[in-house]
Design a protein around this motif. Structure first.
Motif, short mmCIF file in Angstrom:
data_model
loop_
_atom_site.label_atom_id
_atom_site.label_comp_id
_atom_site.label_asym_id
_atom_site.label_seq_id
_atom_site.Cartn_x
_atom_site.Cartn_y
_atom_site.Cartn_z
N SER A 94 -10.73 9.57 5.78
CA SER A 94 -9.62 10.52 5.94
C SER A 94 -10.10 11.96 6.00
O SER A 94 -9.37 12.84 6.46
N ASN A 147 -9.88 5.47 -3.26
CA ASN A 147 -10.50 6.03 -2.05
C ASN A 147 -9.57 5.87 -0.85
O ASN A 147 -8.86 4.87 -0.72
N ARG A 148 -9.60 6.92 -0.01
CA ARG A 148 -8.95 6.86 1.31
C ARG A 148 -10.07 7.02 2.34
O ARG A 148 -10.35 8.13 2.78
N LEU A 190 -5.44 4.45 -7.28
CA LEU A 190 -6.05 4.74 -5.98
C LEU A 190 -7.45 5.30 -6.18
O LEU A 190 -7.65 6.29 -6.91
N HIS A 235 -5.61 0.30 6.70
CA HIS A 235 -6.43 1.50 6.84
C HIS A 235 -7.53 1.60 5.78
O HIS A 235 -8.20 2.63 5.67
N TRP A 246 -7.38 1.79 2.49
CA TRP A 246 -7.16 2.46 1.20
C TRP A 246 -7.57 1.48 0.09
O TRP A 246 -7.23 0.29 0.14
N HIS A 292 0.21 3.98 1.31
CA HIS A 292 0.05 4.73 2.56
C HIS A 292 1.19 4.41 3.53
O HIS A 292 2.05 5.25 3.78
N CYS A 317 -0.58 8.55 -5.49
CA CYS A 317 -0.47 7.41 -4.58
C CYS A 317 -1.02 6.14 -5.20
O CYS A 317 -1.47 5.22 -4.48
N CYS A 369 0.83 -1.20 0.00
CA CYS A 369 0.00 0.00 0.00
C CYS A 369 0.87 1.25 0.00
O CYS A 369 1.88 1.33 0.70
#
Length: 380
Positions: free
Chosen positions: A136, A132-133, A130, A120, A122, A98, A147, A96
């Motif tokens: 956050s 979605n986070r 990428l 987390h 992600w 992150h 990312c 990841c």
């Protein structure tokens, strides 16, 4: 393997004694014991052999459907190969963006729609973008760089998948195979179905795994009560660049040379045909299935070996499933009870410092070829 090639190879057996070796190489070889024990040498092998070129990761049948995937450790670099909706493949660094958590484990047959980090959450598309986070609330809005997951070059041909673990530059599978593609194309590997994979760890140098399969000289002694009564004590050997191809034969293969016209000779029904994919793979054709071996080195004295069985068609009933399980049981019983435990003791003896070198004889031409090629590659 086409019939004309089988007959051509069988010509080498005319007059051969099933109890004696016949395939002598041009010379023997001495190799320092440090080739199996030295930490600095292992570092060079990992950088040059395992990270510096495309590696074999598996067969098409392991991730044939969209959303299917294969994970691999290539020289310590985590890789995931994911089948896309259009049938293409995408190779991604399996970490990841992150905090570096691993994303996928093992293999997936198909149907995965998103890659979700277990740490987390992600979320990535199957192509590594990428998406979605979660949760956050804009907490990463000031992260300027992309990312998306890091990509690596991947190529698929002849039902085989290769990945370059450190580069995105495209490469050709034929270049990797160095001429072996002419035979490998005949097997129709893309049509084989993955049945089962088993993984074991061993306290031995990764090259001792390859050494196990490069010669049949040991069969009369190490395997005297298991397979020795049925198999010849030598192999048919050819080289394709650094990759040996060896063919083990049942003793009854020679009967047809005496009783049948040459055009009726057949090799494959009597053979175990092994294609080494240096440094990390071994593809084996058996009469009714394919075996795939992959070695993952951890340090100079330890490695993990995975063994996979592929069938011509999916098993549809308990009898067929039991048949393939029995095949894998027998294979891993011989290697796991006789071959690899002995190689662990060999590793311990070499690590003791009592032996300055090992010797590969003219009687073991594939072994000589393999190590000469490896030594050239790493400048040893």
């Amino acid at each position: 393997m086409r019939v004309s090639r089988q007959i051509e190879l069988l010509d080498r057996l005319v007059g051969a004694d099933t109890e004696l070796p016949w395939g002598f190489g041009p010379q023997s070889m001495r190799n320092p014991a440090a080739a199996y024990t030295d930490a600095d040498r292992f570092t060079r092998e990992r950088e040059i052999l395992f990270r510096g070129r495309p590696q074999f990761v598996g067969l098409t049948g392991e991730c044939a459907e969209p959303g299917g995937y294969i994970t691999a450790d290539l020289g310590g670099i985590p890789i995931a190969v994911v089948r896309q909706p259009d049938g293409s493949l995408r190779a991604l660094v399996n970490a990841c963006r992150h905090r570096g958590a691993p994303l996928l484990g093992g293999n997936g047959k198909g149907g995965m729609r998103r890659i979700v980090c277990p740490y987390h959450g992600w979320t990535y598309d199957n192509d590594g973008r990428l998406l979605n986070r979660p949760g956050s609330a804009g907490g990463f809005d000031d992260v300027a760089a992309s990312c998306d997951l890091h990509r690596r070059a991947v190529a698929e041909k002849y039902g085989m998948i290769f990945v370059h673990p450190t580069s995105e530059a495209p490469f050709e599978v034929d270049t990797v195979l160095c001429g072996a593609e002419d035979e490998l194309a005949d097997y129709g590997l893309a049509d084989y179905v993955h049945v089962e994979t088993r993984v074991n760890s061993w306290k031995m140098n990764w090259k001792l795994f390859l050494d196990t399969f490069t010669e049949a000289y040991h069969i009369r002694w190490l395997h005297r009560t298991s397979i020795a009564p049925y198999f010849m004590c030598d192999l048919i050997f050819d080289a394709y660049g650094p990759h040996p191809r060896t063919i083990g034969l049942r003793k009854d293969v020679v009967e047809q040379l005496k009783t049948k016209p040459r055009e009726e000779w057949r090799l494959l029904p009597f053979s175990t045909t092994q294609y080494f994919l240096v440094p990390n793979g071994l593809l084996v054709y058996q009469l009714d299935h394919i075996e795939v071996w992959k070695v993952t080195p951890h340090d100079a004295g330890s490695c993990t070996v995975s063994t996979s069985l592929f069938a011509p068609e999916p098993p549809t009933d308990d009898k067929t499933r039991a048949h393939w399980k029995r095949n894998l049981d027998i294979l891993l019983d011989v290697t796991g009870r006789e071959d690899f435990p002995l190689q662990e003791r060999v590793q311990a003896n070499l690590a003791s410092g009592a032996l300055p070198e090992v010797v590969y004889g003219r009687i073991e031409p594939a072994l000589v070829h393999l190590h000469a090629a490896i030594n050239r590659e790493i400048g040893a």
